[in-house]
Design a protein around this motif. Sequence first.
Motif, PDB file in Angstrom:
ATOM      1  N   GLN A 123       0.869  -1.479  -0.408  1.00 46.68           N
ATOM      2  CA  GLN A 123      -0.553   0.363  -0.363  1.00 46.68           C
ATOM      3  C   GLN A 123       0.843   1.201   0.120  1.00 46.68           C
ATOM      4  N   VAL A 124       0.621   2.199  -0.469  1.00 49.98           N
ATOM      5  CA  VAL A 124       1.260   3.788  -0.870  1.00 49.98           C
ATOM      6  C   VAL A 124      -0.030   4.981  -0.382  1.00 49.98           C
ATOM      7  N   GLN A 125       0.914   5.560   0.163  1.00 50.01           N
ATOM      8  CA  GLN A 125      -0.435   6.671   0.799  1.00 50.01           C
ATOM      9  C   GLN A 125       0.470   7.968   0.060  1.00 50.01           C
ATOM     10  N   LEU A 126      -0.135   8.708  -0.540  1.00 46.90           N
ATOM     11  CA  LEU A 126       0.408  10.039  -0.839  1.00 46.90           C
ATOM     12  C   LEU A 126       0.216  11.299  -0.720  1.00 46.90           C
ATOM     13  N   GLU A 127       0.898  12.485  -0.474  1.00 44.20           N
ATOM     14  CA  GLU A 127      -0.062  13.357  -0.347  1.00 44.20           C
ATOM     15  C   GLU A 127       1.430  14.993  -0.996  1.00 44.20           C
ATOM     16  N   GLU A 128      -0.026  16.079  -1.081  1.00 43.45           N
ATOM     17  CA  GLU A 128       0.534  16.935  -1.681  1.00 43.45           C
ATOM     18  C   GLU A 128       0.618  17.761  -1.098  1.00 43.45           C
ATOM     19  N   SER A 129       2.017  18.760  -1.354  1.00 40.94           N
ATOM     20  CA  SER A 129       2.619  19.642  -0.383  1.00 40.94           C
ATOM     21  C   SER A 129       2.471  20.726  -1.869  1.00 40.94           C
ATOM     22  N   GLY A 130       3.065  22.714  -1.317  1.00 39.35           N
ATOM     23  CA  GLY A 130       4.096  23.443  -2.194  1.00 39.35           C
ATOM     24  C   GLY A 130       3.204  24.416  -3.056  1.00 39.35           C
ATOM     25  N   GLY A 131       1.211  23.658  -2.590  1.00 37.44           N
ATOM     26  CA  GLY A 131       0.841  24.762  -4.071  1.00 37.44           C
ATOM     27  C   GLY A 131       0.152  26.211  -2.761  1.00 37.44           C
ATOM     28  N   GLY A 132      -0.335  26.344  -4.254  1.00 41.28           N
ATOM     29  CA  GLY A 132      -0.354  28.614  -3.701  1.00 41.28           C
ATOM     30  C   GLY A 132      -0.967  29.641  -4.906  1.00 41.28           C
ATOM     31  N   VAL A 133      -0.834  30.986  -4.424  1.00 42.22           N
ATOM     32  CA  VAL A 133      -1.519  31.840  -4.853  1.00 42.22           C
ATOM     33  C   VAL A 133       0.363  31.826  -5.873  1.00 42.22           C
ATOM     34  N   VAL A 134       0.170  32.099  -7.265  1.00 42.44           N
ATOM     35  CA  VAL A 134       0.973  33.310  -7.350  1.00 42.44           C
ATOM     36  C   VAL A 134       0.807  33.846  -8.196  1.00 42.44           C
ATOM     37  N   GLN A 135       1.770  34.729  -8.708  1.00 46.61           N
ATOM     38  CA  GLN A 135       1.428  35.624 -10.389  1.00 46.61           C
ATOM     39  C   GLN A 135       1.786  35.222 -11.076  1.00 46.61           C
ATOM     40  N   PRO A 136       1.449  35.075 -12.598  1.00 45.01           N
ATOM     41  CA  PRO A 136       1.954  34.713 -13.633  1.00 45.01           C
ATOM     42  C   PRO A 136       3.511  35.056 -13.973  1.00 45.01           C
ATOM     43  N   GLY A 137       4.262  34.146 -14.842  1.00 46.72           N
ATOM     44  CA  GLY A 137       5.789  34.771 -14.029  1.00 46.72           C
ATOM     45  C   GLY A 137       6.220  33.425 -13.157  1.00 46.72           C
ATOM     46  N   GLU A 138       5.373  33.799 -12.157  1.00 49.52           N
ATOM     47  CA  GLU A 138       6.398  32.955 -11.225  1.00 49.52           C
ATOM     48  C   GLU A 138       6.823  31.640 -11.220  1.00 49.52           C
ATOM     49  N   SER A 139       7.411  31.137 -10.114  1.00 48.44           N
ATOM     50  CA  SER A 139       7.385  29.335 -10.446  1.00 48.44           C
ATOM     51  C   SER A 139       7.154  29.150  -9.070  1.00 48.44           C
ATOM     52  N   LEU A 140       6.942  27.918  -8.134  1.00 48.14           N
ATOM     53  CA  LEU A 140       6.092  26.786  -7.627  1.00 48.14           C
ATOM     54  C   LEU A 140       6.946  25.785  -7.650  1.00 48.14           C
ATOM     55  N   ARG A 141       7.110  25.052  -6.351  1.00 45.21           N
ATOM     56  CA  ARG A 141       7.835  23.222  -6.305  1.00 45.21           C
ATOM     57  C   ARG A 141       6.526  22.675  -5.489  1.00 45.21           C
ATOM     58  N   LEU A 142       5.867  21.629  -6.392  1.00 37.96           N
ATOM     59  CA  LEU A 142       4.943  21.290  -5.498  1.00 37.96           C
ATOM     60  C   LEU A 142       5.758  19.503  -4.943  1.00 37.96           C
ATOM     61  N   SER A 143       5.506  18.864  -4.400  1.00 36.61           N
ATOM     62  CA  SER A 143       6.335  18.197  -3.757  1.00 36.61           C
ATOM     63  C   SER A 143       5.248  16.807  -3.481  1.00 36.61           C
ATOM     64  N   CYS A 144       5.603  15.718  -3.445  1.00 38.85           N
ATOM     65  CA  CYS A 144       4.724  14.061  -3.168  1.00 38.85           C
ATOM     66  C   CYS A 144       5.407  14.068  -2.011  1.00 38.85           C
TER      67      CYS A 144
END
Length: 123
Positions: free
Chosen positions: A1-22
């Motif tokens: 069994q594998v459980q996954l949890e995402e994080s790192g989302g948010g509100v950004v402006q166009p052209g910016e960056s985000l890094r999501l983690s799982c």
Amino acid sequence: QVQLEESGGGVVQPGESLRLSCAASGRTFNNNNVGWFRQAPGKEREFVAALRATLGATYYAESVKGRFTISRDPTKSTVYLQMNSLTPDDTAVYYCAAGSAVILTSPSRYTYWGRGTQVTVSS
């Protein structure tokens, strides 16, 4: 069994960056192929990126190619999605998934899913 949890989302402006983690739990996670999908309001869940467990081959949707990068740290049982040059069209809930199927671009081929993290790109 594998459980996954995402994080790192948010509100950004166009052209910016985000890094999501799982972050994953389960001893077999590192043997699974992993993928990122996203779903915008009123739309179907769509493929974003995938990484095959064997050889580490990566695959991207045309809409994100050159802007997004999927990677994996097996020592942390974590998969990342680096997202650069974000646009409003990237706004969606992002999900990570894991499985052992050969086909990586179809949501139905994945066995394990996280609950998702919201990404909003707005000026």
